[in-house]
Scaffold this active site. Structure first.
Site, PDB file in Angstrom:
ATOM      1  NE  ARG B 253       0.988  16.871  30.015  1.00  0.00           N
ATOM      2  CZ  ARG B 253      -0.182  16.240  30.058  1.00  0.00           C
ATOM      3  NH1 ARG B 253      -1.200  16.694  29.358  1.00  0.00           N
ATOM      4  NH2 ARG B 253      -0.317  15.158  30.788  1.00  0.00           N
ATOM      5  CD  GLU B 282      -2.436  23.056  32.058  1.00  0.00           C
ATOM      6  OE1 GLU B 282      -2.730  22.242  32.945  1.00  0.00           O
ATOM      7  OE2 GLU B 282      -2.392  22.786  30.855  1.00  0.00           O
ATOM      8  CG  HIS B 300      -5.157  20.005  31.839  1.00  0.00           C
ATOM      9  ND1 HIS B 300      -3.789  20.030  32.027  1.00  0.00           N
ATOM     10  CD2 HIS B 300      -5.428  18.759  31.388  1.00  0.00           C
ATOM     11  CE1 HIS B 300      -3.277  18.855  31.696  1.00  0.00           C
ATOM     12  NE2 HIS B 300      -4.253  18.076  31.308  1.00  0.00           N
TER      13      HIS B 300
END
Lengths: 318, 336
Positions: B253, B282, B300
């Protein structure tokens, strides 16, 4: 105290060079051998020279070899020696050495890097993010899984065997094609390249370029590999029919490619520059600072062995 | 348990159970869900979340007892969410991580939580290894270089660095970390790790704290969950300990790394490079990264492949069916 100069009474063995050595090599080998550029060699040196050292991929033709009547050994500094006229060497009974395993690990690592990069679209995704498109246009499209893919390796030598071991750890099913089966290998041998391509999701080329293997990856093989298939080449550009490769990629006959080598380096077919399903590199699979040191060790070992009458370390079968 | 008994009661013949869909669904997922359930889709409703949850309470013949959520910060299953949807008895999350679900709150209310199990592990591990090779061997940078036509003009792109023999420190040796270790071992790396507790089933060297791990590693791979203890687990000291030849790869993360410190460390040459699939905010990626050639950036996507998409779908349906049948969840996070 004066050090003794020994330029004219130099006892170091004579080694002719096809082109100048990399500075690091020249420095490391200085004083152990007497290096003379073949093009600059006077008649006496040309008549006497027993060893020709080939830095980089400089071509060694029948004409070059004909000028050296006393020649016994050609020392290559690369993994592949297709730039040397091996037929002439064979006919004259010359020995030829290559870089042996010096580059094998790094080539294999890079081949794996290309497999992941093409299947998972890493380079394309990186370009996408770098242009700020993730925030603007949303996620990059899905790529495909690496683990569990069927991998076909062409040439299970120093490089191919290491690629096999690495991809097996990713859960890939590995098969291979080569001149003859390797009984000690745990992977499945497939006698015909076309069958290997038909039964693989990824085809990795890691074999030598010879008259038999030139353009072995032709349209038929690429069609067999298929629209979801990926070709990775860390061997030689000449193994692939390059114009046909470009057409197959453009038309979706082949799913993708990771290319470290090309037919006319450093020229890369510009149609490839706009393709997202292709990863391009500048013939760098072999090269890391550590592998350069490794090559130096192999060259030195071969030269030492030759001049002291011991078996060569990495002879190429001619 | 009350929730299990309630779930096992089938709705009137012909009717389907209702399910809240709180994530964007691809065609396969949407079709698969609609074939089995009455789907109340948040993103299709266009309503704000509290209004959507309140309206869902009035669903006939019964309100949705299960919800499908995804991570990424869009929706947090926390006290406020659960207060607004008291009819929910099961949350099925499709993310690899669980930092968007307040597990303590769910446990307190007896809400079941199903996770993604190990569906993602191999794909994330593959991507992590791909990023590491890329950073060390300049795969993407060389690709850009060749694409710009620079090879014939400027010669070879600078050398990368060998993978073999590199000491790779993995932070978090769960399913993903172990898969990464297996692949990197075959690539000749030396594996060592830090996690909350040492794992006696592995022979890799264990480090009690991340700074010691970083000091003795050539590369760090972050593969741990994001929680209060692991926020910014890779901070300025850790980056300093990793050193100017070290690289860091993050497929966990964004919050696991102090992003501002990472940018400084890269800018000042305090570390050699980074491979990043996740970021603190993000899909916003700090523009400072865009001009760095020693950084590899992906959006991601470590978890996402076409194959894992359908594997995940099958798992979600499996969990929903287990819940509605009163059977144990396939991949339970709660109850533990």
């Amino acid at each position: 105290m004066e050090t003794t100069a020994s330029s004219t009474a130099d006892e170091s063995p004579l080694v002719l060079l096809v082109q100048p050595l990399f500075p690091e090599f020249a420095a490391a080998l200085a004083g152990r051998y007497r290096f003379v550029l073949a093009a600059d060699a006077d008649p006496a040196a040309a008549a006497e020279a027993r060893v020709l050292l080939v830095p980089g991929l400089a071509p060694v033709t029948a004409q070059h070899l004909a000028r050296l009547p006393a020649l016994e050994l050609v020392v290559g500094t690369s993994a592949g020696v297709d730039h040397v006229d091996l037929d002439t060497c064979r006919n004259r009974g010359l020995s030829v050495t290559n870089a042996g395993p010096a580059f094998a690990v790094d080539s294999a690592d890079y081949a794996v890097g290309l497999v992941v990069a093409v299947l998972r679209r890493v380079a394309a995704a990186d370009a996408y993010v770098r242009r700020g498109r993730w925030a603007a246009d949303g996620d990059y499209p899905l790529a495909t899984k690496v683990s569990g893919k069927r991998v076909g390796i062409v040439g299970l030598g120093n490089i191919g065997s290491r690629v096999a071991r690495r991809l097996a750890a990713f859960g890939c099913a590995v098969s291979y094609h080569s001149r003859s089966p390797k009984p000690s290998s745990p992977y499945t041998f497939v006698p015909a390249l076309l069958d290997l391509a038909a039964g693989s999701d990824v085809l990795v080329l890691s074999c030598a370029l010879t008259d038999e293997t030139k353009h072995m990856v032709n349209r038929e093989v690429m069609e067999a590999l298929g629209k979801d298939g990926v070709l990775v080449n860390v061997g030689r550009g000449g193994l692939v029919d390059e114009p046909e490769l470009v057409r197959c990629l453009r038309d979706g006959v082949l799913g993708g490619a990771g290319l470290d080598v090309y037919a006319n380096e450093p020229a890369v077919p510009p149609e490839l520059f706009g393709m997202d399903n292709v990863v391009l590199s500048d013939h760098r699979a072999v090269v890391t600072p550590e592998s350069m040191r490794g090559v130096l060790e192999v060259i030195t070992a071969n030269l030492d062995a030759f001049f002291s009458g011991r078996p060569l370390v990495s002879p190429v079968q001619l | 348990m009350a929730s299990a008994i309630a779930a096992a009661t089938a709705p009137p013949t012909g009717a389907q159970h209702s399910v809240l869909l709180l994530r964007r669904a691809n065609d396969y997922l949407a079709a698969t869900l609609r074939a089995r359930y009455r789907v109340l889709s948040f993103y299709d409703s266009g309503a704000p979340l509290p209004a959507f949850l309140a309206a869902s309470a009035a669903t006939e013949p019964e309100p949705p007892r299960a919800a499908l959520v995804v991570g990424g910060g869009a929706i947090r299953v926390d006290a406020a969410f659960l207060d607004a949807a008291p009819y929910l008895r099961c949350v099925v999350t499709t993310a690899a991580g669980l930092d968007h679900v307040d597990l303590a709150e769910c446990a307190r209310r007896g809400v079941l939580v199903a996770g993604a199990g190990e569906v993602f592990s191999t794909d994330v591990a593959d991507h992590a290894v791909g990023l590491l090779i890329d950073v060390l061997r300049n795969v993407s940078a060389a690709d850009r270089y060749v694409r710009r036509g620079l090879w014939p003009v400027q010669g070879d792109y600078p050398l990368g660095s060998k993978l073999g023999g590199k000491r790779v420190g993995i932070i978090g040796l769960g399913s993903i970390g172990s898969s990464i270790a297996k692949r990197l071992k075959a690539l000749g790396c030396v594996i060592q790790y830090h996690s909350r507790r040492p794992k006696d089933t592995v022979s890799f060297k264990y480090f009690h704290d991340v700074i010691s791990l970083a000091t003795e590693s050539d590369a760090l791979i972050v593969a741990c969950a994001l929680n209060d203890q692991t926020r910014h687990i890779v901070n300025k000291e850790v980056l300093g300990a990793l050193g100017k030849d070290g690289v860091v790869v993050n497929i966990a993360r964004g919050g696991n790394i102090d992003e501002a410190e990472l940018i400084s460390a890269l800018r000042e040459g305090k570390i050699a490079g980074a491979g990043l699939d996740v970021f603190e905010k993000e899909p916003v990626v700090p523009a400072e990264f865009f001009s760095m050639d020693n950084v590899v950036l992906t959006g991601h996507e470590a978890v996402f492949t076409t194959e894992s998409g359908s594997d995940l779908c099958d798992l979600m349906i499996g969990n929903l069916e287990a819940f509605f049948d009163g059977r144990p969840l396939l991949t339970p996070v709660l109850p533990k």
